[in-house]
Design an enzyme around this catalytic site. Structure first.
Site, mmCIF file in Angstrom:
data_model
loop_
_atom_site.group_PDB
_atom_site.id
_atom_site.type_symbol
_atom_site.label_atom_id
_atom_site.label_comp_id
_atom_site.label_asym_id
_atom_site.label_seq_id
_atom_site.Cartn_x
_atom_site.Cartn_y
_atom_site.Cartn_z
ATOM 1 N N HIS A 63 36.736 65.917 -26.492
ATOM 2 C CA HIS A 63 35.500 65.794 -27.274
ATOM 3 C C HIS A 63 36.167 66.679 -28.355
ATOM 4 O O HIS A 63 36.607 67.776 -28.523
ATOM 5 C CB HIS A 63 34.318 66.315 -26.766
ATOM 6 C CG HIS A 63 33.634 65.853 -25.422
ATOM 7 N ND1 HIS A 63 32.835 64.830 -25.548
ATOM 8 C CD2 HIS A 63 34.061 66.093 -24.255
ATOM 9 C CE1 HIS A 63 32.701 64.583 -24.231
ATOM 10 N NE2 HIS A 63 33.159 65.028 -23.496
ATOM 11 N N LEU A 64 36.239 65.805 -29.717
ATOM 12 C CA LEU A 64 36.663 66.592 -30.988
ATOM 13 C C LEU A 64 35.417 66.936 -31.804
ATOM 14 O O LEU A 64 35.733 67.360 -32.759
ATOM 15 C CB LEU A 64 37.617 65.523 -31.427
ATOM 16 C CG LEU A 64 38.878 65.194 -30.767
ATOM 17 C CD1 LEU A 64 39.808 64.281 -31.417
ATOM 18 C CD2 LEU A 64 39.678 66.699 -30.161
ATOM 19 N N ARG A 65 34.119 66.445 -31.630
ATOM 20 C CA ARG A 65 32.963 66.764 -32.280
ATOM 21 C C ARG A 65 32.959 66.349 -33.809
ATOM 22 O O ARG A 65 32.193 66.785 -34.461
ATOM 23 C CB ARG A 65 32.878 68.326 -32.333
ATOM 24 C CG ARG A 65 33.138 69.004 -30.969
ATOM 25 C CD ARG A 65 31.878 68.375 -30.060
ATOM 26 N NE ARG A 65 31.877 69.072 -28.756
ATOM 27 C CZ ARG A 65 31.277 68.812 -27.635
ATOM 28 N NH1 ARG A 65 30.574 67.677 -27.550
ATOM 29 N NH2 ARG A 65 31.432 69.587 -26.706
ATOM 30 N N ASN A 95 30.552 60.484 -27.879
ATOM 31 C CA ASN A 95 29.271 61.450 -28.325
ATOM 32 C C ASN A 95 29.345 62.298 -29.582
ATOM 33 O O ASN A 95 28.949 63.299 -29.308
ATOM 34 C CB ASN A 95 28.933 62.139 -26.940
ATOM 35 C CG ASN A 95 29.614 63.129 -26.587
ATOM 36 O OD1 ASN A 95 31.109 63.115 -26.944
ATOM 37 N ND2 ASN A 95 29.552 64.144 -25.853
ATOM 38 N N HIS A 180 30.725 58.365 -16.869
ATOM 39 C CA HIS A 180 30.127 59.702 -16.411
ATOM 40 C C HIS A 180 29.127 59.735 -15.211
ATOM 41 O O HIS A 180 28.025 59.228 -15.688
ATOM 42 C CB HIS A 180 29.617 60.697 -17.728
ATOM 43 C CG HIS A 180 28.896 61.798 -17.435
ATOM 44 N ND1 HIS A 180 29.267 62.803 -18.364
ATOM 45 C CD2 HIS A 180 27.773 62.147 -16.701
ATOM 46 C CE1 HIS A 180 28.479 63.725 -17.757
ATOM 47 N NE2 HIS A 180 27.658 63.384 -16.784
ATOM 48 N N HIS A 233 35.640 62.745 -14.663
ATOM 49 C CA HIS A 233 35.801 64.272 -13.882
ATOM 50 C C HIS A 233 35.052 64.177 -12.709
ATOM 51 O O HIS A 233 33.599 64.556 -12.690
ATOM 52 C CB HIS A 233 34.819 65.128 -15.066
ATOM 53 C CG HIS A 233 33.764 64.291 -15.811
ATOM 54 N ND1 HIS A 233 32.780 63.725 -15.053
ATOM 55 C CD2 HIS A 233 33.310 64.554 -16.964
ATOM 56 C CE1 HIS A 233 31.786 63.471 -16.126
ATOM 57 N NE2 HIS A 233 32.220 63.930 -17.117
ATOM 58 N N ASN A 279 29.453 70.275 -17.218
ATOM 59 C CA ASN A 279 28.912 68.928 -16.462
ATOM 60 C C ASN A 279 30.066 68.107 -15.977
ATOM 61 O O ASN A 279 30.899 67.528 -16.932
ATOM 62 C CB ASN A 279 28.051 68.353 -17.535
ATOM 63 C CG ASN A 279 27.526 67.152 -17.151
ATOM 64 O OD1 ASN A 279 27.981 66.394 -15.949
ATOM 65 N ND2 ASN A 279 26.424 66.629 -17.748
ATOM 66 N N ASP A 306 38.321 67.144 -20.318
ATOM 67 C CA ASP A 306 37.190 67.120 -20.614
ATOM 68 C C ASP A 306 36.970 68.332 -21.736
ATOM 69 O O ASP A 306 36.041 68.860 -21.690
ATOM 70 C CB ASP A 306 36.173 67.250 -19.378
ATOM 71 C CG ASP A 306 34.751 67.055 -19.795
ATOM 72 O OD1 ASP A 306 34.274 66.659 -20.910
ATOM 73 O OD2 ASP A 306 33.892 67.225 -19.114
ATOM 74 N N HIS A 310 32.363 74.487 -27.490
ATOM 75 C CA HIS A 310 30.897 74.869 -28.263
ATOM 76 C C HIS A 310 31.219 76.057 -28.964
ATOM 77 O O HIS A 310 31.989 77.164 -28.330
ATOM 78 C CB HIS A 310 29.964 75.016 -27.199
ATOM 79 C CG HIS A 310 29.533 73.561 -26.601
ATOM 80 N ND1 HIS A 310 28.763 72.533 -26.903
ATOM 81 C CD2 HIS A 310 29.932 73.184 -25.167
ATOM 82 C CE1 HIS A 310 28.595 71.629 -26.221
ATOM 83 N NE2 HIS A 310 29.399 71.998 -25.081
#
Lengths: 433, 322
Positions: A63-65, A95, A180, A233, A279, A306, A310
């Protein structure tokens, strides 16, 4: 002309069954099988004696946001975190904000990657519009925009009919569906694995069944449609067994293990440290063992991280209110070495295959091998060097790292992407520098 | 009583962490403070000049008021902050709220919060003592301290006694804290209620589980009823209140399965007619109101211990090295 000569390393290239001390050469970003005397004169030499030389690692789950949450991470910082972890190819999840459910957003990610990423970056698109699980995303347009897979990662399509159509449609386009696996009706309000520890801590439990049910569903859908579904995952014993059994029957499913599920158990949550909240959640010792075994026998043929950044202030709160997710690219290799190699559970070539050849193969990426003519993506590491994890020294913008303070064995000394050294074991080597 | 004072922690966030001696220390001081209740002048000067903040981020009557009265009886100044009247509704984090309270020169925080672990979180964050007045479904240590204190008043030693906890165990912090306390004090604990609310996992805490009410209640010295928390269970954990009553509500007949001098407890608030027949709740077997009274003296004891111990820690740090 850029020329690289990596000398005397233990070269492990699982894709070519190669495991021997030797040299690796790269000219203009490609692997070559020898250098001319002239080229030898000009080459930049890296002495890899005592080190392992392998293909640059491939992470199909990060996830690179970017766009939308660049206070946590962005393509620039995320790609540098990858480089520091020995990864030269990463696949980012859709996402983002807005979610990558349209070709415009994919284009935006690709454009940013061209400018900001120092590793090869491939985007994925969503399965459903807005990741709402209600209508199919324009998967064909996403494919044209060059996504390498589709997934609603972070969420799971609950409607079985819609999932079936998504799988069929993606199959037609030759795209792997990555899922997922989470039955949301079983995980309302849950923040950690359901079991003895959730009971003691008074936290709402997340049963293993929530994952197993969806894995079972996906196996059935793969079997009936012929489509390839990749389980992201996998964290439960039941899930690993379901995948193993389905593969034996020839069903086109694959599975992915995370270093954190192989390293920790749900007991790690006992101090309410939110860096252990992820998660799917950390599971029991039995589940952990099943994940480790799954990687060994190939039921889970891929290891991914994964990587889920944050900010510290988002994680600094009550456990049940904290966001799910931990970062992992800069600790992945060392934790995998600890779990599988240093415990004598798995030989190094097989372990590296799960981190290079297999993930590249899953999505058909031009990566994960040191074959002559291949893009010169190379990771050089010392499998035995001990280091103490200090997230403040990470390239990632975020520090939500469960290994904080632990001493691990295995250190990335050089990362080379398309023939260019981008990490020297201490710092990122910028192109202009 | 000549129990030596044992108290190791700045905070009181869980019973799990306490030793039997620490539980008995609280009981010892609670008994001392209880003697003062009969005096016409009830106030003691023990905590004069101290400021206690009740941070109640979840509704509560008896716990909040008991802490207020306890602090006032010890001459502390006490202020109660409730969620609706706090900056939390403006989006302030729990960390910031707590740090503000500390910066306002409070000496101790009593916290009630919906999130499990919130009291531990504050305890690690703050220099001042933190007392957990209920954190989600995790623990409610002062409730267990007052419950075991009440049991000891009625029954003497709890060694070998059979205590049945009946009802919603899964969502109950009272159950968890009482199980820890009772086990440490040598009692046998049997859990009873619908399987959906009494997970097998509780066996790992050393409890017996029996879904049959009659078998569970047989020869029990104590039955502790827990409130059925309608608000938490949506509709999936049991079919209806009516069915719960039919299977697990305590009435005259079922109470007769207990030992003759057994006591009936409930941490409140009681849903009369659901967990227990109304008349039984008011019977001599019921110690529900004694629990409430003992809630004051046990909390006086915990405030006293946390504040004096915190002082000792501070003084020890300030003292020059020998």
């Amino acid at each position: 002309m850029s020329i690289l000569w990596i000398q005397n390393g233990r070269v492990i290239d699982p894709a070519n069954n190669r495991d021997a001390v030797g040299d690796i050469y790269a000219v203009d970003g490609k692997i070559v099988d020898h250098l001319t005397p002239d080229q030898q004169q000009q080459a930049q030499v890296i002495n890899a004696a005592g080190l392992v030389v392998c293909p640059g690692l491939v992470d199909v789950h990060v996830h690179l946001r970017e766009p939308g949450q660049t206070h946590k991470e962005d393509i620039r910082s995320g790609s540098r975190a990858a480089a520091a972890g020995g990864f030269t190819t990463i696949v980012c999840m859709p996402n983002t904000s807005p979610v990558a459910d349209n070709s415009g957003t994919i284009e935006r990610i690709r454009n940013s990657a061209k400018v900001n990423s120092i590793v090869h970056l491939y985007p994925t698109g969503t399965l459903t519009v807005g990741m709402n699980g209600e209508a199919l995303a324009p998967i064909g347009s996403l494919k044209q925009a060059k996504v390498v897979a589709v997934t609603d990662d972070g969420k799971c399509v609950q409607n079985n009919e819609l999932m079936r159509r998504a799988v069929e449609y993606s199959h037609m386009l030759g795209l792997v569906v990555m899922d997922h696996c989470q039955d949301a009706t079983l995980t309302k309000g849950a923040s950690m694995n359901e079991g003895e520890w959730s009971m003691r801590l008074g936290l709402t439990g997340w049963p293993a069944a929530a994952e197993d049910i969806i894995i079972a569903r996906n196996i059935v859908l793969s079997e009936t449609t012929g489509a390839h579904i990749h389980m992201q995952h996998v964290s439960t014993k039941g899930g690993v067994e379901l995948i193993r059994e389905a593969k034996k029957r020839g069903v086109r499913v694959s599975g992915e293990a995370m270093p954190h599920h192989a390293y920790f158990t749900d007991e790690a949550c006992k101090d309410y440290n939110t860096n252990f909240k992820m998660n799917p959640p950390l599971r029991t010792a039995e589940d952990r063992e099943a994940v480790i075994e799954g990687v060994i026998d190939g039921a889970l043929e891929i290891i991914a991280t994964d990587h889920a950044p944050h900010t510290d202030y988002e994680k600094d709160c009550e456990f049940d209110k904290a966001p799910f997710g931990v970062i992992g690219m800069e600790t992945a290799l060392a934790t995998c070495l600890e779990v599988w190699l240093h415990s004598n559970r798995l030989d190094l070539p097989t372990l590296l295959q799960r981190l290079t050849e297999q993930p590249a193969k899953l999505l058909g990426l031009p990566a994960g091998t040191l074959s002559t003519g291949a893009v010169a993506d190379i990771c050089i590491f010392d499998p035995n060097e001990r280091w103490t994890v200090d997230p403040m020294k990470f390239q990632s913008k975020s520090i939500n790292c469960p290994w904080n303070g632990l001493t691990l064995r295995g250190r990335v000394k050089h990362t080379i992407c398309a023939g260019r050294p981008i990490w020297d074991g201490e710092r990122i080597l910028e192109a202009d520098a | 009583m000549s129990t030596p004072t044992t108290w190791r922690y700045k905070d009181l966030t869980s019973i799990e962490r306490l030793t039997r001696e620490e539980i008995e220390t609280v009981h010892h001081y609670a008994a001392q403070f209880k003697k003062s209740l009969d005096r016409s002048q009830k106030k003691l000067p023990t905590l004069r000049g101290k400021t206690v903040i009740n941070l109640f981020i979840e509704p509560s009557t008896r716990t909040r008021v008991a802490f207020e009265i306890a602090a006032k009886r010890l001459s502390a100044d006490v202020t109660t902050i409730e969620e609706a009247a706090s900056s939390l509704v403006k989006g302030e984090s729990l960390r910031d709220t707590a740090e503000v309270i500390q910066a306002l020169n409070a000496d101790l925080i009593v916290i009630r919060h919906r999130s499990a672990g919130s009291a531990d979180y504050l305890g690690k964050l703050l220099d001042i003592p933190v007392i957990n007045a209920g954190d989600g479904a995790h623990e409610h240590p002062t409730q267990a301290l007052l419950d075991t204190f009440t049991m000891k008043e009625r029954l003497g030693s709890l060694e070998g006694r059979k205590v049945v906890i009946l009802g919603d165990i899964l969502f109950s912090r009272v159950a968890r804290s009482n199980i820890w306390a009772l086990k440490k004090l040598g009692a046998h604990v049997t859990l009873c209620g619908p399987a959906t609310l009494v997970p097998e996992g509780f066996r790992s805490m050393g409890c017996e589980i029996n879904y049959n009410l009659r078998a569970a209640l047989a020869d029990a010295d104590v039955v502790m009823l827990l409130r059925i928390q309608h608000e938490r269970q949506a509709s999936t954990h049991f079919p209806s209140v009516g069915e719960y009553k039919a299977l697990y509500s305590l009435n005259e007949e079922r109470a007769s399965w207990l030992k003759p001098n057994a006591i009936i407890m409930h941490p409140g608030p009681v849903n009369r007619g659901v967990e227990i027949d109304s008349a039984l709740a008011d019977s001599p077997q019921s110690v529900i109101l004694e629990q409430v009274t003992n809630g004051i003296v046990t909390r006086m004891a915990t405030l006293f211990l946390c504040l004096t111990k915190a002082n000792e820690l501070r003084n020890a740090q300030a003292a020059p090295q020998q």
